[in-house]
Scaffold this motif. Structure first.
Motif, PDB file in Angstrom:
ATOM      1  N   THR A   1       0.855  -1.181   0.000  1.00  0.00           N
ATOM      2  CA  THR A   1       0.000   0.000   0.000  1.00  0.00           C
ATOM      3  C   THR A   1       0.895   1.236   0.000  1.00  0.00           C
ATOM      4  O   THR A   1       1.861   1.320   0.768  1.00  0.00           O
ATOM      5  CB  THR A   1      -0.915   0.022   1.243  1.00  0.00           C
ATOM      6  OG1 THR A   1      -1.704  -1.170   1.249  1.00  0.00           O
ATOM      7  CG2 THR A   1      -1.827   1.225   1.230  1.00  0.00           C
ATOM      8  N   ALA A   2       0.577   2.199  -0.858  1.00  0.00           N
ATOM      9  CA  ALA A   2       1.373   3.413  -0.967  1.00  0.00           C
ATOM     10  C   ALA A   2       1.492   4.102   0.396  1.00  0.00           C
ATOM     11  O   ALA A   2       0.501   4.262   1.105  1.00  0.00           O
ATOM     12  CB  ALA A   2       0.737   4.371  -1.976  1.00  0.00           C
ATOM     13  N   GLY A   3       2.719   4.461   0.754  1.00  0.00           N
ATOM     14  CA  GLY A   3       2.966   5.183   1.994  1.00  0.00           C
ATOM     15  C   GLY A   3       3.265   4.311   3.194  1.00  0.00           C
ATOM     16  O   GLY A   3       3.738   4.812   4.217  1.00  0.00           O
ATOM     17  N   ILE A   4       3.008   3.017   3.106  1.00  0.00           N
ATOM     18  CA  ILE A   4       3.277   2.127   4.232  1.00  0.00           C
ATOM     19  C   ILE A   4       4.769   1.823   4.262  1.00  0.00           C
ATOM     20  O   ILE A   4       5.344   1.393   3.271  1.00  0.00           O
ATOM     21  CB  ILE A   4       2.459   0.819   4.139  1.00  0.00           C
ATOM     22  CG1 ILE A   4       0.966   1.121   4.213  1.00  0.00           C
ATOM     23  CG2 ILE A   4       2.876  -0.161   5.233  1.00  0.00           C
ATOM     24  CD1 ILE A   4       0.505   1.720   5.521  1.00  0.00           C
ATOM     25  N   GLN A   5       5.383   2.056   5.417  1.00  0.00           N
ATOM     26  CA  GLN A   5       6.812   1.819   5.557  1.00  0.00           C
ATOM     27  C   GLN A   5       7.141   0.446   6.114  1.00  0.00           C
ATOM     28  O   GLN A   5       8.158  -0.131   5.757  1.00  0.00           O
ATOM     29  CB  GLN A   5       7.425   2.887   6.454  1.00  0.00           C
ATOM     30  CG  GLN A   5       7.373   4.259   5.817  1.00  0.00           C
ATOM     31  CD  GLN A   5       8.037   5.289   6.691  1.00  0.00           C
ATOM     32  OE1 GLN A   5       7.856   5.288   7.902  1.00  0.00           O
ATOM     33  NE2 GLN A   5       8.818   6.157   6.073  1.00  0.00           N
TER      34      GLN A   5
ATOM     35  N   ALA B   1       0.345  -1.870  10.580  1.00  0.00           N
ATOM     36  CA  ALA B   1       0.900  -1.183   9.418  1.00  0.00           C
ATOM     37  C   ALA B   1       1.292   0.224   9.831  1.00  0.00           C
ATOM     38  O   ALA B   1       0.496   0.944  10.438  1.00  0.00           O
ATOM     39  CB  ALA B   1      -0.139  -1.137   8.296  1.00  0.00           C
ATOM     40  N   LYS B   2       2.530   0.604   9.521  1.00  0.00           N
ATOM     41  CA  LYS B   2       3.028   1.919   9.915  1.00  0.00           C
ATOM     42  C   LYS B   2       3.410   2.732   8.691  1.00  0.00           C
ATOM     43  O   LYS B   2       4.120   2.258   7.819  1.00  0.00           O
ATOM     44  CB  LYS B   2       4.243   1.776  10.820  1.00  0.00           C
ATOM     45  CG  LYS B   2       3.915   1.223  12.187  1.00  0.00           C
ATOM     46  CD  LYS B   2       5.114   1.291  13.100  1.00  0.00           C
ATOM     47  CE  LYS B   2       4.692   0.953  14.513  1.00  0.00           C
ATOM     48  NZ  LYS B   2       5.602   1.487  15.501  1.00  0.00           N
ATOM     49  N   ALA B   3       2.911   3.971   8.680  1.00  0.00           N
ATOM     50  CA  ALA B   3       3.325   4.977   7.708  1.00  0.00           C
ATOM     51  C   ALA B   3       4.149   6.003   8.476  1.00  0.00           C
ATOM     52  O   ALA B   3       4.393   5.838   9.677  1.00  0.00           O
ATOM     53  CB  ALA B   3       2.106   5.615   7.061  1.00  0.00           C
TER      54      ALA B   3
ATOM     55  N   ALA C   1      -9.676   8.144   6.673  1.00  0.00           N
ATOM     56  CA  ALA C   1      -9.296   8.184   5.251  1.00  0.00           C
ATOM     57  C   ALA C   1      -8.085   7.272   5.017  1.00  0.00           C
ATOM     58  O   ALA C   1      -8.042   6.525   4.026  1.00  0.00           O
ATOM     59  CB  ALA C   1      -9.000   9.621   4.821  1.00  0.00           C
ATOM     60  N   PHE C   2      -7.122   7.312   5.931  1.00  0.00           N
ATOM     61  CA  PHE C   2      -5.962   6.418   5.857  1.00  0.00           C
ATOM     62  C   PHE C   2      -6.395   4.959   5.964  1.00  0.00           C
ATOM     63  O   PHE C   2      -5.961   4.102   5.185  1.00  0.00           O
ATOM     64  CB  PHE C   2      -4.972   6.783   6.968  1.00  0.00           C
ATOM     65  CG  PHE C   2      -3.848   5.800   7.146  1.00  0.00           C
ATOM     66  CD1 PHE C   2      -2.873   5.637   6.176  1.00  0.00           C
ATOM     67  CD2 PHE C   2      -3.755   5.032   8.306  1.00  0.00           C
ATOM     68  CE1 PHE C   2      -1.831   4.728   6.353  1.00  0.00           C
ATOM     69  CE2 PHE C   2      -2.720   4.135   8.494  1.00  0.00           C
ATOM     70  CZ  PHE C   2      -1.758   3.986   7.515  1.00  0.00           C
ATOM     71  N   HIS C   3      -7.279   4.666   6.920  1.00  0.00           N
ATOM     72  CA  HIS C   3      -7.770   3.299   7.112  1.00  0.00           C
ATOM     73  C   HIS C   3      -8.516   2.808   5.872  1.00  0.00           C
ATOM     74  O   HIS C   3      -8.341   1.656   5.453  1.00  0.00           O
ATOM     75  CB  HIS C   3      -8.685   3.215   8.332  1.00  0.00           C
ATOM     76  CG  HIS C   3      -8.024   3.639   9.602  1.00  0.00           C
ATOM     77  ND1 HIS C   3      -8.690   4.257  10.619  1.00  0.00           N
ATOM     78  CD2 HIS C   3      -6.729   3.533  10.017  1.00  0.00           C
ATOM     79  CE1 HIS C   3      -7.849   4.527  11.605  1.00  0.00           C
ATOM     80  NE2 HIS C   3      -6.654   4.091  11.262  1.00  0.00           N
ATOM     81  N   LEU C   4      -9.345   3.652   5.294  1.00  0.00           N
ATOM     82  CA  LEU C   4     -10.096   3.258   4.092  1.00  0.00           C
ATOM     83  C   LEU C   4      -9.173   3.006   2.902  1.00  0.00           C
ATOM     84  O   LEU C   4      -9.390   2.073   2.126  1.00  0.00           O
ATOM     85  CB  LEU C   4     -11.137   4.318   3.740  1.00  0.00           C
ATOM     86  CG  LEU C   4     -12.384   4.298   4.611  1.00  0.00           C
ATOM     87  CD1 LEU C   4     -13.199   5.569   4.411  1.00  0.00           C
ATOM     88  CD2 LEU C   4     -13.227   3.066   4.308  1.00  0.00           C
ATOM     89  N   ARG C   5      -8.139   3.837   2.760  1.00  0.00           N
ATOM     90  CA  ARG C   5      -7.180   3.628   1.666  1.00  0.00           C
ATOM     91  C   ARG C   5      -6.476   2.291   1.845  1.00  0.00           C
ATOM     92  O   ARG C   5      -6.315   1.520   0.891  1.00  0.00           O
ATOM     93  CB  ARG C   5      -6.182   4.783   1.644  1.00  0.00           C
ATOM     94  CG  ARG C   5      -5.200   4.731   0.490  1.00  0.00           C
ATOM     95  CD  ARG C   5      -4.387   5.998   0.387  1.00  0.00           C
ATOM     96  NE  ARG C   5      -3.622   6.326   1.567  1.00  0.00           N
ATOM     97  CZ  ARG C   5      -2.439   5.778   1.869  1.00  0.00           C
ATOM     98  NH1 ARG C   5      -1.907   4.870   1.079  1.00  0.00           N
ATOM     99  NH2 ARG C   5      -1.794   6.136   2.952  1.00  0.00           N
TER     100      ARG C   5
END
Length: 170
Positions: free
Chosen positions: A52-56, A87-89, A129-133
């Motif tokens: 997922t985009a942005g997940i580190q 999951a961490k961003a 919004a982050f959770h939905l993405r």
């Protein structure tokens, strides 16, 4: 200091503390939940979360089964042990949990739990919004489908989250 002043201060502190404790909900959840038609594989959820985009980073944890009459879940219908992912961003994180119910249904939760004063509506909407993405990407990659027409439910319910979770049909 006079005893009456000290007593007044003690009473005032007790009153203010009582008012603050009564006005806040000490435990809260922010996220999205849905019922799935079929479970997703552990590997698929892990891979999808990692891509997922942005997940580190994504960490995985397998809960231990219940021991005796121990209390693990608020819902007694859940079959243990669920697998939980973190999951961490850069500035956000989310728990991802798929649970199997005794009646054969599968719940899917993406969100976070907190203790203390509930965050502002803006913070809740940004988190959701982050959770939905994140959940949208996982469901798409794992080719999962929701049970019925319900889709995802926002917790707590917010207008922005509902619009993102259930966009108008074209």
């Amino acid at each position: 200091m006079p005893d009456s002043f000290i007593q007044f201060c003690k009473t005032l502190v007790i009153f203010i503390t009582s008012a603050l404790v009564a006005s806040c909900n000490p435990v809260y959840s922010i996220g999205v939940r849905g019922m799935l038609t079929q479970p997703m594989s552990v590997d698929c959820i892990l891979n999808a979360a990692q891509t997922t985009a942005g997940i580190q980073s994504v960490y995985i944890h397998q809960h231990e089964p219940r021991k005796g009459g121990g209390f693990i879940h608020a819902v007694d219908d859940i079959i243990d042990p669920p697998t939980v992912y973190l999951a961490k961003a850069i500035d956000q994180e989310a728990l991802i949990e798929q649970s199997f119910l005794k009646d054969g249904q599968v719940t899917f939760w993406v969100g976070r739990h907190g203790i203390g004063v509930m965050p502002s509506l803006h913070t809740i909407e940004v988190d959701q919004a982050f959770h939905l993405r994140l959940v949208s990407h996982i469901v798409e990659v794992c080719k999962a489908s929701y049970l019925g027409d319900a889709g995802m439910t926002c917790i707590p319910d917010s207008e922005v989250c509902q619009k993102l979770a259930n966009p108008p049909s074209k």
